[in-house]
Design a protein around this motif. Structure first.
Motif, short mmCIF file in Angstrom:
data_model
loop_
_atom_site.label_atom_id
_atom_site.label_comp_id
_atom_site.label_asym_id
_atom_site.label_seq_id
_atom_site.Cartn_x
_atom_site.Cartn_y
_atom_site.Cartn_z
N HIS B 220 27.47 34.75 -21.47
CA HIS B 220 26.28 34.23 -22.15
C HIS B 220 25.74 32.97 -21.49
CE1 HIS B 220 25.82 36.84 -25.73
NE2 HIS B 220 27.12 37.03 -25.57
N GLY B 223 23.99 33.76 -18.34
CA GLY B 223 22.62 34.25 -18.60
C GLY B 223 21.66 33.10 -18.89
N ALA B 224 22.13 32.14 -19.66
CA ALA B 224 21.28 31.00 -20.00
C ALA B 224 20.95 30.18 -18.75
CB ALA B 224 21.98 30.13 -21.03
N HIS B 225 21.94 29.95 -17.92
CA HIS B 225 21.70 29.18 -16.69
C HIS B 225 20.74 29.93 -15.77
CE1 HIS B 225 24.43 26.07 -17.59
NE2 HIS B 225 25.53 26.57 -17.11
N ALA B 227 18.48 32.04 -16.62
CA ALA B 227 17.14 31.98 -17.21
C ALA B 227 16.45 30.68 -16.83
CB ALA B 227 17.24 32.08 -18.74
N ASP B 228 17.20 29.61 -16.94
CA ASP B 228 16.65 28.28 -16.65
C ASP B 228 16.34 28.12 -15.17
OD1 ASP B 228 17.40 24.95 -17.29
OD2 ASP B 228 16.25 26.28 -18.62
N GLN B 234 15.18 34.23 -21.23
CA GLN B 234 16.60 34.54 -21.39
C GLN B 234 16.82 35.90 -22.03
OE1 GLN B 234 19.02 31.40 -23.03
NE2 GLN B 234 20.83 32.70 -23.14
N GLN B 235 15.93 36.30 -22.93
CA GLN B 235 16.13 37.59 -23.59
C GLN B 235 15.99 38.76 -22.61
OE1 GLN B 235 13.62 35.53 -24.15
NE2 GLN B 235 11.66 36.59 -24.35
N ILE B 237 17.46 38.78 -19.72
CA ILE B 237 18.62 38.77 -18.83
C ILE B 237 19.81 39.40 -19.55
CG2 ILE B 237 20.23 37.36 -17.49
CD1 ILE B 237 18.04 35.35 -17.11
N THR B 529 26.56 40.69 -22.80
CA THR B 529 25.69 39.85 -23.63
C THR B 529 24.77 40.67 -24.52
OG1 THR B 529 24.02 39.70 -21.87
CG2 THR B 529 25.69 37.95 -21.97
N TYR B 534 26.42 35.27 -29.15
CA TYR B 534 26.69 34.20 -28.19
C TYR B 534 28.13 33.70 -28.34
CZ TYR B 534 27.05 29.68 -26.11
OH TYR B 534 27.51 28.62 -25.37
#
Lengths: 291, 789, 162
Positions: B220, B223-225, B227-228, B234-235, B237, B529, B534
């Protein structure tokens, strides 16, 4: 991980191998067990255009009792040597070296010929073969025919032997260890059976009157090639075991040597440790002699 | 208890044993390409030019990305701190080097090739021109005025400064009869799991969906990293972690290589796979442990440890890895030990040098803290003519003090540290060992006894939120889902990864116990994910102390729902029914009535009209656990004692283990065999780290131990038999009483071994303060003082 | 670079494959034959994760050319469990908790099988020596050693009752 591309030949007889080497020797590398060559290929430390594989050449893998000596085919594997009843009976020090090479998997494929020709300063057979003394030799074949090279002259430098570029090592001849020979091969590695830092091979024989007559103390991995610990041999030869001052005898074991420094062990470490290991090897070999 | 406390054979194992478990390199997708990285041969250099002309003309290369393109398409790599930092300078780093390279092996460009073999062939066709710069590898030299600055936007080579103080430090030092001042260092090494890094990225240009398979501990967060960094919603990924062949903290890394591979996939619109070579791994993954700790301990003549001050330097390498603050903090504040100190101060620095960036490695720096204080305890004991164990006895936090907030803010929960110490000493036969030591010394043989005792953290209350912002206090938590299907099978879905620590079995044991069903009815899935809530991942020893309680609570919730529905279907009130695992029973006035679990499940899914109004269809539940809202580092506090008995060969410097004893208390143990295997494996890892493994750099910043030939991961021959003894003090604040312990066993051996070696030879006139305790290093120490003959 | 045709038997099944000379056996097994159980952990012939049996000998399949498998009889981890029943070595590993992440396990099992074939009654020291060519990072080897000793007992019982 992946070798550069190469052409590959696996001839079915030795003269074909020699012909290829004669013609394309500069572009070619011979492969025996592949245990030294393939890792170099995979890291692209060497990129030969042709690999000439010896695996299909018949008559290179054997262990024969020739009376005064044993003849070992160059393609004989370390495991075959380790497991040989004949070698155990007639030249057991060779097994002491074979059984500590690499790992069980490596010993299934690695060959004595490949090991000698590669001439890694840390290799295990070389000091043992030098310790066995005169009567130890290698047979090689080349474009000008066959010749025999005394083993003690074979190793010239780091990864360097007396083998000419177009020659193939075919046989190793080791003398039969006489009865009641004291022997030892002590390998010192940082980990498991990794290439040793200070390797010691001993062959010792007493005369009828109990005096040391044959005395070989050979150091491996201390410098570029296996070397005699001459001062130690001198101090021991001609003496009775019970009259030896071992500490005195081994103190000068590394005298005159310029040890190598590797990332595993620096030169000073090798200097410090050589006498200790020689002493341990001598004790071990003497105990065999007595019993 | 049917399952808790039982060494159930692991559910994962048949697949592993038969070669039928899927790891990242086992996954292939149609049209997949192979990535390879062009890496810097220099430790420090300006990039003058990256020439891709030859590469672009090569039909085996489908795409190339250089630093320039990467910088234009991505955000810089993130950095976080785990605690309040005085200043967090952020060296800018993109996933590929742009104008400068700062460590050997740094990625400069990435190519996607048609097949694996071609990828290896074509790397050299990207031609990079460098201007070598002066190389800095020593962190103390990097701090000297006039040292070449690694990053133009920083004032110096200090990448991070963190300070932490608690209690009355001034008072403690005023009261001291003497101050022991020492400097210790641990060398650079790393975790080296047998599986290196690997990632497959696939991008659908039209749906704008990025699918990533990765050998990661943190699906998770990854994925967040991504996205950034890639600026994708993020959704969109989806991250899938297959079985991970060992993580040890290294696979927490948000690797620049991951971003680069995703960029390739986005550029080409085809799946791209990257599997790291071992030589890349040793050079350019994450390094760890290289730290210097200078400690001052304020001591009274009766052996009371009043307080301490620590100055800690982490050799951070060329950039700040996103997790480098963690081990920096761990290394410093754990020097308080399990002791009743009055004051403590730690000043910590991460210094930048031309080495590989320093990241997370099991134990997170705590081993340095433990080594530091435990070495000091032995030295203090010698100075005072006391037995080191008496100094420990005098200062240990005692059970009556628990729960105890120590001077640096750790809130120890439960346990009996003195009892663990006594157990270790008793199992070792401590007094006999001391007699043996005296006897052998007369023969010129040197054995030593070394002990470490410490309280570790299981679950960390920092950096758990997806995009943790520095300076905000947070708490560890776990959310997960449980589903019982119509056939009464149960699936537990967790958003962390399977790294080999037996999650599928342990979690199933907890669920099966709580639901009173057969363990074969419980399936645990992890790593995806898209089908999990999360979770911050398999890290920080949080599985037992944070995830398992959530699983237990989720099972309780599910059980409540089953009971509620069962009661309703029977016409009873829920207080009057009993749940037995295969049915719900009601002792009504008319006698016993029951409904089977199977019938309840059938109703829940296929007879919705029979459900009470307002009840959800299906049999699903959520498990949620949040760590107690205490301002402290750890969620739970496992503890251990390690005792090493060694013989040092003073002629060769080799160390032989005569005995190695562990006493461990990690709260309620779900599967003892799994715990014990972890303890032994972690200890073996530390033996490797103490004596064998070394990442050696030369003056030019070249890594000399860049292969498994020279980087000495121990074999079965190097590791002794390890004896493990257990105590079990449940954690009162945790449903189930579990404490996390994945890292705990990894922090004791360094200190136990250095104490043992020191105990063996310091009387010869040497000081043992630095790792590794390799034979050449030990001989170096002894060279000065050895007598001949 | 001329490709060659080789014929080999893997886990009892016969294959005919065309390979380029530099292809490593491990890649033939994994990528071409789809046998993913043999793993890669290094390129230095040290870790042993790639260990398979070739003509009865345990070898590191990453350090041998696929061409050398011509005419060979190979067993990979997928071929160890006969007819869906675990081999005693696999059983022992499972019972003794001799694995964690499982990545080194296929190679370990193969090395253990060779060890026990050559030495049916090994001491603990023999076992540690026999596994020298296989690195494990997770378990610290202790349970693996226990498992091999347990497997020895199982195999000896089996031989006795045959």
């Amino acid at each position: 991980m992946i070798p550069a591309a190469f052409d590959y030949m696996d001839p079915t007889n030795l003269s074909e191998v020699i012909d290829i080497l004669k013609e394309r020797g500069n572009d070619a590398k011979l492969m025996a067990g592949g245990m030294s060559l393939l890792p170099l290929l995979k890291l692209r430390f060497v990129e030969p255009k042709i690999i000439v594989d010896l695996w299909k050449v018949p008559g290179l893998s054997y262990i024969k009792d020739m009376g005064q000596y044993l003849a070992i085919g160059a393609m004989t594997t370390h495991y075959e040597i380790e497991a040989s009843e004949l070698i155990k009976a007639k030249c057991p020090i060779l097994i002491e070296a074979a059984k500590v090479i690499g790992s069980p998997q490596v010993r299934n494929l690695g060959t004595i010929g490949g090991n000698l020709v590669h001439a890694d300063p840390a290799a295990d057979y070389p000091p043992v073969l030098v310790a066995l003394g005169k009567g130890t030799s290698v047979k090689v074949q080349g474009p000008s025919g066959e010749r025999t090279i005394p083993l003690e002259k074979f190793f010239v430098g780091v990864f360097e032997t007396q083998l000419n570029p177009n020659e193939v090592l075919t046989e190793i001849q080791v003398p039969v260890q006489k009865k009641k020979t004291g022997y030892a091969y002590l390998k010192m590695s940082r980990r498991g059976s990794d290439p040793g830092i200070v390797n010691v091979a001993i062959i010792a024989r007493q005369s009828g009157s109990g005096v040391l007559e044959d005395m070989s103390v050979i150091l491996g991995s201390v410098t570029n090639t296996p070397v005699h610990a001459y001062k130690t041999e001198e101090l021991l030869r001609g003496k009775r075991i019970d009259a030896i001052n071992l500490d005195e005898a081994v103190e000068m074991a590394a005298d005159g040597l310029e040890p190598t420094s590797t990332v595993q062990a620096d030169a000073q470490y090798r200097l410090d440790v050589t006498p200790v290991r020689v002493k341990q090897a001598l004790i071990s070999s003497f105990s065999l002699m007595i019993h | 208890m049917r399952y808790i406390g039982k060494s159930i054979k692991r559910k994962e194992d048949p697949a592993f044993l038969t070669g039928n478990a899927t790891y990242i390199n086992d996954i292939s997708l149609p049209g997949m390409l192979y990535a390879g990285f062009v890496r810097s041969p220099y430790a420090h250099a300006r990039i003058i030019k990256v020439n891709t002309e030859q590469a672009e003309a090569d039909s085996r290369i489908v795409a190339i990305i250089t630093g320039e393109e990467a910088a234009s398409k991505t955000q810089p790599m993130p950095v976080y701190t785990y605690m309040v930092a005085k200043s967090v300078e952020k060296p800018i780093r993109h996933c590929l080097a742009t104008d400068r390279v700062r460590y050997v092996g740094e990625a400069v460009a990435v190519i996607a090739a048609t097949d694996m073999y071609s990828a290896a062939d074509v790397i050299d066709s990207v031609k990079v021109e460098y201007e070598p710069l002066e190389v800095l590898i020593d962190p103390e030299k990097a701090l000297e005025p006039g040292a070449i600055k690694l990053h133009d936007n920083l004032d110096s080579n200090v990448g991070m400064v963190i300070t932490r103080e608690g209690g009355d430090v001034v008072g403690a030092f005023k009261e001291a009869d003497f101050v022991l001042k020492k400097r210790f260092s641990i060398h650079r090494h790393m975790g080296s799991p047998i599986e290196t890094r690997g990632i497959i990225a696939d991008y659908n240009k039209w749906s704008q969906e990025l699918t990533v398979w990765c050998s990661t501990q943190i699906p998770h967060i990854l994925g967040a990293h991504l996205a950034d960094t890639l600026q994708i919603p993020q959704q969109n990924i989806h991250v899938i972690a297959p079985f991970v062949g060992g993580g040890f903290g290294h696979k927490l890394q948000f690797a620049p290589e991951y971003v680069a591979v995703c960029l390739l996939a986005m550029k080409i619109g085809r799946p791209v796979k990257w599997i790291e070579d071992r030589s890349e791994s040793l050079k350019a993954w994450v390094h760890a442990r290289e730290q210097i700790s200078e400690i001052e301990v304020a001591v009274k003549n009766d052996g009371t440890l009043l307080g301490a001050k620590v100055k800690l330097i982490t050799n951070g390498g060329g950039y700040l890895d996103d997790r480098v603050s963690g081990p920096t903090i761990g290394a410093a504040i754990w020097a308080v030990g399990p002791y009743k100190m009055k004051g403590f101060r730690a000043d910590m620095k991460v210094v930048l040098t031309n080495k590989c960036p320093y990241g997370a490695y099991r134990g997170f720096g705590v081993q340095m803290g433990v080594l530091t204080i435990e070495r000091c305890v032995d030295l203090i004991a010698h100075r005072l003519g006391m037995d080191p164990m008496d100094v420990r006895r005098k200062n240990l936090v005692t059970p009556d003090m628990l729960p105890h907030r120590n001077v640096i803010g750790m809130c120890f929960d439960s346990g009996n540290y003195p009892k663990a110490l006594e157990m270790a000493l008793e199992k070792a036969g401590y007094q006999q060992l001391r007699e043996e030591q005296r006897r052998l010394r007369k023969q010129g043989r040197y054995i030593g006894i070394g002990l470490t005792i410490a309280v570790e953290a299981g679950g960390w209350n920092t950096y758990t939120a997806p995009m943790a912002v520095p300076f905000v206090r947070t708490l560890d938590f776990a959310n997960l889902t449980l589903k019982m299907d119509i056939s009464t099978g149960v699936i537990l879905s967790i958003g962390d990864s399977s790294v080999g620590t037996g999650h599928h079995t342990t979690a199933a044991q907890v669920i099966a116990e709580e639901l009173a069903i057969d363990i074969d009815k419980v399936k645990v899935i992890e790593g995806d994910t898209a089908i999990s809530l999360y979770d911050s991942g398999t890290r920080a020893s949080r599985f037992s102390g944070v995830v398992l309680p959530a699983a237990k609570l989720g099972a309780i919730n599910l059980k409540e729902k089953i009971k509620k529905l069962g009661a309703f279907l029977l016409g009873a009130s829920v207080e009057d029914v009993e749940y037995t695992g295969d049915k719900v029973i009601w002792m009504s006035e008319a006698g016993e009535q029951s409904i089977s679990l199977k019938d309840i499940a059938h109703a829940a899914y296929a007879e919705i009209a029979r459900l009470p109004v307002g009840m959800e269809a299906g049999l699903e539940s959520r498990g949620s656990f949040v760590a107690p809202n205490i301002d402290t580092v750890g969620v739970t506090w496992p503890y251990m004692v390690h005792l090493a008995v060694v013989e040092v060969d003073v002629d060769t410097g080799f160390i032989k283990f005569l005995r190695y004893i562990v006493v461990d208390d990690c709260g309620t143990v779900v599967n003892p065999a799994i715990v014990e295997s972890q303890i032994i494996g972690a200890t073996a890892m530390c033996i490797g780290g103490s004596i064998y493994e070394e990442l050696v750099y030369d003056e030019d910043g070249q890594l000399l131990t860049g292969s498994f030939v020279d980087y000495l991961v121990p074999t079965a021959l190097e590791i002794p038999s390890i004896e493990v003894y257990h105590m079990e003090t449940p954690a009162p604040q945790i449903p189930g009483g579990f404490k996390g312990m994945g890292e705990a066993p990894n922090v004791y051996a360094y200190g136990a071994i250095i104490n043992a070696v020191a105990d063996a030879i310091e009387h010869l006139g040497v000081e043992v303060t630095a790792m590794p305790l390799s034979p050449p290093n030990i001989l170096k120490l002894l060279r000065g003082v050895r007598k001949k003959g | 670079m001329m490709k060659r045709t080789i014929r080999l038997t893997v886990n009892g099944k016969q294959y005919v494959e065309e390979v380029e000379p530099r292809m490593l056996l491990v890649h033939l097994l994994r990528e071409r034959l789809g046998l993913k159980g043999t793993h890669i952990g290094c390129e230095d012939t040290i870790c042993g994760a790639c260990t398979i049996l070739m003509n009865g000998n345990a070898i590191k399949s990453c350090t041998i050319l696929a061409l050398r498998a011509d005419g060979a009889n190979i067993t990979t981890i997928e071929g160890v469990a006969a007819e869906g029943k675990l081999h005693p070595v696999q059983e022992a590993f499972w019972e003794e908790h001799a694995l964690e992440c499982g990545y080194c396990t296929p190679g370990m099992v193969i090395s253990a099988i060779q060890l026990l074939k050559r030495n049916p009654n090994p001491t603990e020291d023999d076992v540690r020596h026999g596994l020298e060519g296989n690195l494990c990072r997770c378990t610290g080897y202790q349970n693996i050693v226990k498992a091999v000793l347990s497997a020895a007992k199982k195999l000896n019982k089996r031989t006795k009752s045959d």
